[in-house]
Design a protein around this motif. Structure first.
Motif, mmCIF file in Angstrom:
data_model
loop_
_atom_site.group_PDB
_atom_site.id
_atom_site.type_symbol
_atom_site.label_atom_id
_atom_site.label_comp_id
_atom_site.label_asym_id
_atom_site.label_seq_id
_atom_site.Cartn_x
_atom_site.Cartn_y
_atom_site.Cartn_z
ATOM 1 N N ASP A 101 0.811 -1.221 0.000
ATOM 2 C CA ASP A 101 0.000 0.000 0.000
ATOM 3 C C ASP A 101 0.840 1.264 0.000
ATOM 4 O O ASP A 101 0.316 2.366 0.152
ATOM 5 N N ARG A 102 2.161 1.115 -0.183
ATOM 6 C CA ARG A 102 3.025 2.281 -0.115
ATOM 7 C C ARG A 102 2.927 3.131 -1.380
ATOM 8 O O ARG A 102 2.790 2.606 -2.478
ATOM 9 N N SER A 103 3.067 4.434 -1.186
ATOM 10 C CA SER A 103 2.993 5.363 -2.302
ATOM 11 C C SER A 103 4.360 5.858 -2.732
ATOM 12 O O SER A 103 4.476 6.626 -3.672
ATOM 13 N N ASP A 104 5.412 5.425 -2.015
ATOM 14 C CA ASP A 104 6.761 5.836 -2.364
ATOM 15 C C ASP A 104 7.702 4.678 -2.105
ATOM 16 O O ASP A 104 7.288 3.595 -1.699
ATOM 17 N N GLY A 105 9.000 4.879 -2.320
ATOM 18 C CA GLY A 105 9.969 3.800 -2.149
ATOM 19 C C GLY A 105 10.096 3.325 -0.723
ATOM 20 O O GLY A 105 10.372 2.160 -0.466
ATOM 21 N N GLY A 106 9.889 4.225 0.237
ATOM 22 C CA GLY A 106 9.929 3.838 1.638
ATOM 23 C C GLY A 106 8.531 3.840 2.202
ATOM 24 O O GLY A 106 7.590 3.373 1.579
ATOM 25 N N PHE A 107 8.372 4.355 3.408
ATOM 26 C CA PHE A 107 7.036 4.507 3.962
ATOM 27 C C PHE A 107 7.030 5.748 4.829
ATOM 28 O O PHE A 107 7.372 5.710 6.005
ATOM 29 N N SER A 108 6.671 6.877 4.230
ATOM 30 C CA SER A 108 6.677 8.141 4.954
ATOM 31 C C SER A 108 5.447 8.288 5.833
ATOM 32 O O SER A 108 5.420 9.116 6.745
ATOM 33 N N GLY A 109 4.417 7.485 5.563
ATOM 34 C CA GLY A 109 3.170 7.622 6.300
ATOM 35 C C GLY A 109 2.300 8.749 5.796
ATOM 36 O O GLY A 109 1.200 8.978 6.307
ATOM 37 N N GLU A 110 2.766 9.464 4.778
ATOM 38 C CA GLU A 110 1.994 10.564 4.204
ATOM 39 C C GLU A 110 1.156 10.042 3.047
ATOM 40 O O GLU A 110 1.661 9.365 2.165
ATOM 41 N N ASP A 111 -0.118 10.371 3.060
ATOM 42 C CA ASP A 111 -0.990 9.875 1.992
ATOM 43 C C ASP A 111 -1.437 10.978 1.035
ATOM 44 O O ASP A 111 -2.153 10.721 0.067
ATOM 45 N N GLY A 112 -1.039 12.223 1.294
ATOM 46 C CA GLY A 112 -1.386 13.315 0.406
ATOM 47 C C GLY A 112 -2.846 13.713 0.440
ATOM 48 O O GLY A 112 -3.295 14.493 -0.398
ATOM 49 N N ALA A 113 -3.590 13.209 1.420
ATOM 50 C CA ALA A 113 -5.025 13.495 1.489
ATOM 51 C C ALA A 113 -5.267 14.724 2.358
ATOM 52 O O ALA A 113 -4.861 14.769 3.517
ATOM 53 N N ALA A 114 -5.946 15.725 1.780
ATOM 54 C CA ALA A 114 -6.235 16.953 2.530
ATOM 55 C C ALA A 114 -7.509 16.819 3.356
ATOM 56 O O ALA A 114 -7.740 17.592 4.280
ATOM 57 N N ASP A 115 -8.336 15.840 3.010
ATOM 58 C CA ASP A 115 -9.644 15.714 3.661
ATOM 59 C C ASP A 115 -9.795 14.381 4.385
ATOM 60 O O ASP A 115 -10.872 13.817 4.458
ATOM 61 N N ARG A 116 -8.682 13.876 4.921
ATOM 62 C CA ARG A 116 -8.719 12.602 5.631
ATOM 63 C C ARG A 116 -9.427 12.754 6.973
ATOM 64 O O ARG A 116 -9.162 13.690 7.726
ATOM 65 N N PRO A 117 -10.318 11.835 7.338
ATOM 66 C CA PRO A 117 -10.963 11.891 8.652
ATOM 67 C C PRO A 117 -9.937 11.760 9.775
ATOM 68 O O PRO A 117 -8.904 11.106 9.625
ATOM 69 N N ASP A 118 -10.234 12.355 10.919
ATOM 70 C CA ASP A 118 -9.316 12.318 12.053
ATOM 71 C C ASP A 118 -9.080 10.899 12.565
ATOM 72 O O ASP A 118 -8.062 10.639 13.223
ATOM 73 N N ALA A 119 -9.992 9.987 12.297
ATOM 74 C CA ALA A 119 -9.883 8.619 12.803
ATOM 75 C C ALA A 119 -8.939 7.757 11.969
ATOM 76 O O ALA A 119 -8.743 6.585 12.290
ATOM 77 N N LEU A 120 -8.364 8.322 10.902
ATOM 78 C CA LEU A 120 -7.474 7.562 10.027
ATOM 79 C C LEU A 120 -6.103 8.231 9.960
ATOM 80 O O LEU A 120 -5.982 9.449 10.111
ATOM 81 N N HIS A 121 -5.073 7.407 9.705
ATOM 82 C CA HIS A 121 -3.719 7.917 9.528
ATOM 83 C C HIS A 121 -3.289 7.903 8.068
ATOM 84 O O HIS A 121 -2.653 8.828 7.590
ATOM 85 N N TYR A 122 -3.591 6.808 7.389
ATOM 86 C CA TYR A 122 -3.075 6.594 6.036
ATOM 87 C C TYR A 122 -4.204 6.057 5.172
ATOM 88 O O TYR A 122 -4.574 4.888 5.277
ATOM 89 N N ALA A 123 -4.781 6.937 4.349
ATOM 90 C CA ALA A 123 -5.917 6.536 3.521
ATOM 91 C C ALA A 123 -5.864 7.264 2.187
ATOM 92 O O ALA A 123 -6.707 8.119 1.889
#
Length: 342
Positions: free
Chosen positions: A54-76
């Motif tokens: 589910d990674r979006s880059d070569g490592g895992f920064s934990g950033e999903d680029g979502a500006a409207d992510r619900p507070d109950a989620l970290h990576y979506a």
């Protein structure tokens, strides 16, 4: 097989998650299915369910680029086929196997998915100040929290209800020491999570201590022209065995390295890495307070290394040993089975 199936979600960033899962599942043959990316090659008395990455880059920064992510989620992240497919596979496995429990190590999203699929969870709570809304929701929804660290490593501001819900089990995934033999080696151990230490740092340290043998394991660049007393081995499968016979171990405060060092009672120079929620800094501070390791905020200058190594070797080995619970995996497995069978 006694009791119902237990799913164990294994996060794919860092080696500690895999080690813990294997050690716990081995205590209850036939009950666990390890679920995650990179679990296919794991060996033990358990089943595995391999998930797409589910990674979006070569490592895992934990950033999903979502500006409207619900507070109950970290990576979506949105429109990510890997995320869609892994959630589909987990939900399908739950629907087919109807597990008694899901152990989640770690992902607030998987914890929420399990709850939505009417499955109770035990959440593995890592060290550090993880009091954001997403973590607290995952903690609140779990039957219990399992902390793979000594309670002395607890954050000062842990909420009372989180502490009360937590079972502490240090030493998960570590191995017993290799024996009484000790090699005259300064072992620099890097985990899968990466490090800020450079090849030049290690090169200069080895040159400043020509009477010492240096060996580096894990992910690190090789010096262009290493001195004769420096060996850069790269990634090895028997890291715990090497830690068990080293004269001094140098590394961060990741769960895997710390558990192996404590199990083997090795002199330890701890240089914590920057991780989310100050996880490694919390554990390093506990080691420092206990006098169990030489704790440094950064890699020291080359000229300081002779003194640093001498300080580490002068420590009372019983102090680092106290951070290891030899029965941690067995105790954790027994508790998980009990929670599953209620």
């Amino acid at each position: 097989m006694n009791g119902g199936q237990i799913g164990y979600y294994v996060h794919h960033h860092g080696e500690g998650h895999r080690r813990r899962a294997q050690a716990i599942a081995a205590q209850a043959p036939g009950r666990f299915t390890l679920i995650g990316t990179g679990v296919t090659g794991l060996f033990g008395p358990f089943e595995v369910l391999e998930l797409p990455d589910d990674r979006s880059d070569g490592g895992f920064s934990g950033e999903d680029g979502a500006a409207d992510r619900p507070d109950a989620l970290h990576y979506a992240p949105i429109d990510h086929s890997g995320v869609r497919d892994r959630m589909r596979l987990i939900a399908a496995w739950i629907a087919e196997r109807r597990p008694a429990l899901m152990v989640v190590d770690v992902s607030v999203e998987v914890a929420m998915l399990a709850r939505l699929c009417a499955t109770p969870t035990v959440y593995v709570r890592l060290a550090g100040a993880r009091w954001d809304p997403a973590h607290l929701d995952a903690f609140r929804g779990a039957k219990a929290l399992l902390a793979p660290f000594d309670p002395r490593c607890e954050a000062d501001d842990v909420p009372d209800w989180v502490r009360a819900k937590t079972v502490y089990a240090s030493g998960l995934g570590s191995f017993p020491p290799a024996g009484n033999r000790t090699d005259n080696v300064v072992l620099v151990a890097f985990g899968r999570g990466g490090s800020r230490i450079t090849a030049q740092d290690i090169d200069e340290a080895a040159r400043a201590t020509p009477d010492r043998r240096w060996r580096v394991i894990g992910r690190v660049e090789r010096p262009t022209q290493a001195p004769s007393n420096l060996d850069v081995a790269g990634w090895v499968d028997d890291a715990a065995d090497e830690i068990g016979v080293a004269a001094v171990v140098v590394g961060g405060a990741g769960d895997g390295v710390l558990a192996a060092v404590a199990a083997a009672e090795r002199p330890f120079v701890c240089i914590p890495e920057d991780r989310p929620f100050a996880e490694q800094h919390a554990k390093a501070a506990a080691l420092d307070r206990a006098g169990a390791a030489v704790v440094l905020s950064r890699w020291p200058s080359a000229s300081a290394w002779p003194r640093v190594l001498q300080q580490a070797e002068a420590l009372d080995h019983r102090r680092i040993a106290s951070f290891h619970d030899a029965n941690g995996a067995g105790s954790a497995a027994s508790l998980i089975e009990r929670w599953a069978d209620r």
